[in-house]
Design an enzyme around this catalytic site. Structure first.
Site, mmCIF file in Angstrom:
data_model
loop_
_atom_site.group_PDB
_atom_site.id
_atom_site.type_symbol
_atom_site.label_atom_id
_atom_site.label_comp_id
_atom_site.label_asym_id
_atom_site.label_seq_id
_atom_site.Cartn_x
_atom_site.Cartn_y
_atom_site.Cartn_z
ATOM 1 N N GLY A 1 0.833 -1.207 0.000
ATOM 2 C CA GLY A 1 0.000 0.000 0.000
ATOM 3 C C GLY A 1 0.868 1.258 0.000
ATOM 4 N N ILE B 1 -1.706 -0.680 12.727
ATOM 5 C CA ILE B 1 -1.821 0.712 12.290
ATOM 6 C C ILE B 1 -3.240 0.996 11.795
ATOM 7 C CG2 ILE B 1 -0.848 2.447 10.746
ATOM 8 C CD1 ILE B 1 1.209 1.161 12.681
ATOM 9 N N THR B 2 -3.864 0.024 11.161
ATOM 10 C CA THR B 2 -5.219 0.154 10.605
ATOM 11 C C THR B 2 -6.161 0.781 11.620
ATOM 12 O OG1 THR B 2 -4.783 -1.890 9.431
ATOM 13 C CG2 THR B 2 -7.070 -1.140 9.484
ATOM 14 N N TYR C 1 3.501 12.517 19.696
ATOM 15 C CA TYR C 1 4.538 13.422 19.157
ATOM 16 C C TYR C 1 4.698 14.642 20.056
ATOM 17 C CZ TYR C 1 2.393 11.223 14.984
ATOM 18 O OH TYR C 1 1.795 10.391 14.094
ATOM 19 N N GLU D 1 -7.377 9.765 26.909
ATOM 20 C CA GLU D 1 -8.403 10.676 26.410
ATOM 21 C C GLU D 1 -9.772 10.105 26.746
ATOM 22 O OE1 GLU D 1 -7.263 10.662 22.244
ATOM 23 O OE2 GLU D 1 -8.746 9.132 21.740
ATOM 24 N N LYS E 1 0.368 -10.581 -4.011
ATOM 25 C CA LYS E 1 1.501 -9.836 -4.554
ATOM 26 C C LYS E 1 2.844 -10.473 -4.214
ATOM 27 C CE LYS E 1 -1.128 -5.757 -5.281
ATOM 28 N NZ LYS E 1 -1.317 -4.305 -5.148
ATOM 29 N N HIS F 1 -11.438 9.872 16.701
ATOM 30 C CA HIS F 1 -11.197 8.499 17.137
ATOM 31 C C HIS F 1 -12.521 7.849 17.448
ATOM 32 C CE1 HIS F 1 -6.859 9.265 18.748
ATOM 33 N NE2 HIS F 1 -6.924 9.166 17.436
#
Lengths: 391, 293, 391, 293
Positions: free
Chosen positions: D18, D97-98, D160, D210, D43, D247
């Site tokens: 991807g 990650i998805t 970050y 959160e 692939k 989210h």
């Protein structure tokens, strides 16, 4: 219960398993519009060896196709009349592989079987260098897509072809589980020169006992029949009456209690030199109507010369059985000898019913003998064979 | 101690309110079986033949925590659920009278039963009887006499004829077990042979198989291991191929499950093979003599 | 994503959970044919307390019903305009019980919750003597019918009522699993005087992220929305653009990177005395088109006086972000101050793009400041608040 | 030894073909991560950034049996399958990650992962980084400096900014872990706190939670047990109720999962609570001083 190839392929399409474009022809001068030639014409019968018998043909145009249809329709392959022909686009074969899902009788689990060698009998495939690979599942277990890919990978495929083969494996397994099948076999699964996949043959074996929860099969024209093969007229009548019944080619009608003894009875008749005319099973606890219908099936069969009957009263009671026999005899006055034996639950009551009827109408009961528990069943069978003029 | 059921074994009946189940509940109790309760969902609170009906096996087990055997008489579409309910509630032996249970349902039942170490007999079993002690199922008790021969058969009627033949020759049964006629069974020949092998009240075992399936073949190696003799009677030699003979189990698939393959497997492992019911008592006598001699 | 009661009941009917006969009215002078009185009229809004607010009424005839419909439609319950009224046959209540299936956040398993005390808030039910009973399942586990009966038995039901309640429990659990729900609640499940069962209220909370595999929901008119409540016009526009966006009532437009920082940003703006105008999330790796559309949503909002922006280049790169900002500014020449910060992947490249644009068109960039990694984000926020005239 | 990923840890990338995955494969390798292979069904045989692509994880593991970490970059509809494939093939840590994976899919993933003792991080995680050693995911490496503070956060961008604040004040990170923004996560705060507690290269932990879910509350009792100090930053105080803030997991449902309930739970168990990013470094300094003093 085996499906015809064309039925199995309908189910395949519903399950998303790719099949070549095809139509089913049931008549001469069929409409062959929208057919792309060349085509393969395949007689729809269960018996193997269609090819050798000339019941698989290719045609390159409509004229040729019509000729083959005319030549095949109505012919017999073994015992089976050819009533339908599958006309199917011919696939440009590059590879033929084998993909199936089944129930393993040893481990009692569903399994997927695959091989790089398709297009021949499974027994022959098994003899090849790279044997059939088997992947077992637990009952109720789903096949995750990754499992299907893993299998396709172990088969040695890669890239787009791996993805395609995995898709077929997944769908074949899902078909097995979702439609209560005993076997779903794609042999061969053809890979054509462009890398497309086609189920060129299709074998599906349904569990007849689970058909009650697959109402959509009837919509697709798939109805109960023999495991392999069509029913005779008498078998059809029996089926409509709810009686498990199989025509055999002898002259002794068999009117047994349960299925297991029915199987033993035809063995024993043969053992003593007689020829059974049928197999029959009364099921769990037959009604009197059903018992009378069973007797009728035998008496009305011109081949039957004598009737062997046995009732061991378990779930089905001797008195019910006796009442049914008496009522049938009084109503139909059958002229064939009936040699029977009755024992078990409610035996005394049953015997009373029989004795009373015999006293009132001795004329109808002169060829009817009903033994009790102290006569071995073999003696009853031997006497029936004598009455039928055998031995 | 007879195998599986004995005098006093507490047993329940699932589907007791059905016509056949209630009739045979009566027969079982008349024979002396200790039927402590029945279960039919939606009919809790009723009574059948003096036995209280519960809605769930769990409720039943709360009042009868020592029940160990349940027989299943519900229609095939509900059989899997009823069997799993019995297992979930702690029943140790489930006798499945129901016939023609979907194959995939029975696979699931076997899977769960194995996990929970529960013996499931059937489906399509006529049940089992320890003559003079207890009956679970619908075997005609008139046929059976107490004795020292164990019998195990696929078919109900064949079980009766086995007993009948043995009795006419003076033998009786320790326990007679019907495995059932469905294609996928819970307990198989080997499971029951193992119980008879350990049973001090059994001298010899008669097993009756039929075409279809591989349970007879699978039992053959154990027959060889056994110290007690096994007399085998296999039916279906005259059966046509590819046609279902009443029992869904009785269908020959390819070269598997023919009468001959079963006969060969059993004979080569030391079983005594009978060709008719009448031959069986003589073989029993011979076998006991040979083994004890 | 919460469903309206009438939507949840449509889903219930599809799942075989019994509901009282009902129709949905969206207009005055609705056709009330085939309605059996008395009926209950319930405004279709998410907010609780409908009854107290006069948005649940009963009617014994059409005239009364029409009167209530007219009185309710178009009114507001809290922030929500009443657009639909459910007109439902009134059930003759004998007992009210509670049946729900949900996902347990602690054990991460599906569970069934039941109580003999239905018809009030779940918190209140939990306070009752006989607390809520909970039955846990493993993910992927089916509910066997006997399990549902066992639960109904433990609830204290017997006979036909046990069978009926078990049926509802089974279907409620199956609905949870088969439609990817977070919650399916029947409260109350009413047992009427004849022993029939009705889901008199229905609460369904779908997993919006699983709606892709339930295409039939759209056929039923069930489409994505807020978890609870309808979208504003601007939120609808954002949704169409694929941008997670929520309108708030402040004057600082928030143009953040990811969702988590978006949440932090509105906290921080509030912390320093400002008022955020929105929440927004650029998603994983936004295209330049999407970034420009996001900016447009803020600039075009007349309430917004200044824009706070932040980009921490992770999966989304600083250069892409800078290009999008530059192109938007050159095309739209926005007149609102934009105070932003850019750091992370491709930061140098992004800064180059910005500097060049500023040199070429200083007039468009006079109100735009873009800080680098060495300025704490709090400073950027404080400056934005000053620009918006706050503090 | 950094937690989870260290210099040399062999890692694979599922969905490597991807656009984003291939871009970040490059970034990971540039950072020094030992990316040994990629997997994309259909692939197999291709190469991405010099890395060989396999059709299945199994085939990949045959060539790279020492791979222990896989990151998942496939679309949400295929995520469950990809994760289960990694677990089946023997991967020990799966970094998902998805984003926006269906909840019921993640329940199944957690169930299987627990059975097989596999750590699943995410979904919707930005990944994790052990600065100067290895990166798995899409964190912008520029932000992170080697150091002795562990960080764990739900959100990527917040991770970050945490690092950014710490670095501006002279701190660095031992490892920074993003738990992910989806409502049902694999690893939760407590799982990662336990690793940091045992990690000799970590002095203190910053956790950023959160609104939504209960993972912060659930971790609170463990915070009390820990010997190392925990500085917590909880966002979503200004969030409106019943609306999903980007989210999927960030939504207040009823009284559950509010910022205040999390803050209260953590504070009462001894965590140091920050109100802004800028406050964090000072609290870290204070906490380390108090705990070591």
């Amino acid at each position: 219960m085996r499906l015809y190839e064309y039925e199995a392929k309908r189910l395949f399409r519903r399950a998303g398993i790719p099949t070549p474009d095809n139509i089913v022809v049931e008549r001469d001068a069929a409409v062959l519009e929208n057919v792309v030639y060349p085509v393969v014409l395949k007689a729809q019968v269960f018996l193997g060896g269609r090819g050798k018998a000339g019941f698989v043909k290719t045609a390159h145009n409509a004229r040729e196709a019509q000729k083959h249809i005319k030549a095949m329709l109505g012919k017999k392959h073994g015992a089976y009349r050819i009533e339908r022909i599958l006309v199917e686009r011919m696939i440009d074969i590059d590879q033929e592989i084998y993909v199936a899902a089944a129930i393993d009788r040893l481990s009692h689990r569903p399994l997927v079987m695959t091989s790089r060698h398709g297009g021949m009998d499974i027994e022959e495939i098994a003899k090849k260098e790279q044997a059939i690979m088997k992947f077992y599942f637990n009952p109720g277990q789903k096949i995750h897509k990754f499992m299907a890919r893993k299998i396709a990978g172990q088969l040695g495929f890669s890239g787009q072809l791996l993805a395609g083969v995995a898709g077929v494996i997944e769908k074949v397994y899902n078909l097995l589980v979702s439609y209560d099948c005993k076997l779903v076999e794609v042999n061969p699964l053809v890979i054509d020169k462009r890398g497309s996949l086609y189920a060129v043959d299709a074998k599906v074996d349904l569990d007849e006992d689970a058909m009650f929860r697959h109402r959509d099969l009837a919509e697709m024209g798939i109805v109960a029949r023999h495991e392999v093969g069509e029913l005779t007229d008498r078998e059809r009548t029996a089926k409509a009456l709810g009686i498990p019944y199989v025509d055999l080619d002898g002259d002794i009608g068999v009117f047994p209690g349960g299925a297991g003894f029915g199987i033993a009875a035809i063995d024993l008749i043969q053992h003593y030199g007689g020829k059974p005319a049928n197999f029959m099973d009364s099921g769990g606890a037959p009604t009197q109507e059903k018992l009378r219908a069973m007797l009728g099936l035998l008496i009305d069969n011109p081949r039957v010369k004598a009737i062997f009957g046995a009732r061991f009263g378990g779930i089905s009671r001797c008195d019910d059985w006796a009442k049914a026999v008496v009522q049938y005899v009084l109503e139909n006055k059958p002229e064939k000898p009936m040699i029977m034996r009755m024992a078990g639950n409610m035996e005394a009551e049953g015997r009373k019913i029989l004795e009373q009827a015999k006293q009132e109408h001795p004329e109808f009961f002169k060829d009817i003998k009903i033994y009790a528990v102290d006569t071995p069943i073999e003696e009853v069978i031997k006497e029936t064979i004598r009455c039928a003029g055998g031995e | 101690m007879a195998i599986i059921i004995d005098k006093g074994t507490q047993t329940i009946i699932q589907g007791i309110t059905g016509r056949n189940a209630s009739l045979h509940a009566k027969f079982m109790m008349e024979y002396g079986t200790n039927v402590v309760a029945g279960v039919t969902p939606g009919k809790g609170g009723q009574k059948v033949e003096g036995v209280r009906v519960y809605d769930t096996v769990q409720q039943c087990m709360e009042d009868h925590p020592r029940a160990t055997v349940s027989s299943i008489w519900v229609p095939p579409a509900f059989a899997k659920d009823a069997i799993l309910e019995a297992i979930d509630a702690g029943i140790k032996t489930v006798v499945v009278i129901t016939e023609r249970i979907p194959i995939h349902d029975m696979l699931m039942v076997r899977h769960v039963a194995k996990e929970k170490n529960v013996m499931v007999i059937g489906g399509n079993t006529p049940g089992l009887i320890s003559p003079g002690k207890a009956l679970v199922g619908m075997l005609p008790t008139i046929t059976f006499r107490p004795g020292r021969i164990g019998t195990v058969a696929r078919s109900g009627a064949v079980t009766y004829y086995l007993a009948n033949s043995l009795n006419l020759a003076g033998f009786g049964e320790s326990t007679s077990v019907g495995l059932g006629g469905d294609p996928i069974l819970g307990a198989n020949f080997e499971d029951v042979l193992r119980l008879f092998q350990e049973d001090p009240e059994t001298d010899a075992v008669v097993m009756a198989g039929e075409i279809g399936g591989v349970y007879e073949e699978l039992a053959a190696p154990y027959v060889k291991e056994m110290k007690k003799p096994v007399i085998a009677y296999i039916t279906g030699k005259a059966a046509p191929q590819g046609k279902r003979l009443g029992h869904a189990g009785a269908i020959i698939e390819g070269t598997m499950g023919t009468a001959q393959s079963k006969i060969d497997a059993l004979r080569s492992n030391g079983a005594y093979l009978a060709e008719t019911f009448s031959e069986i008592p003589a073989l029993v006598r011979l076998a006991i003599k040979e083994r004890s001699g």
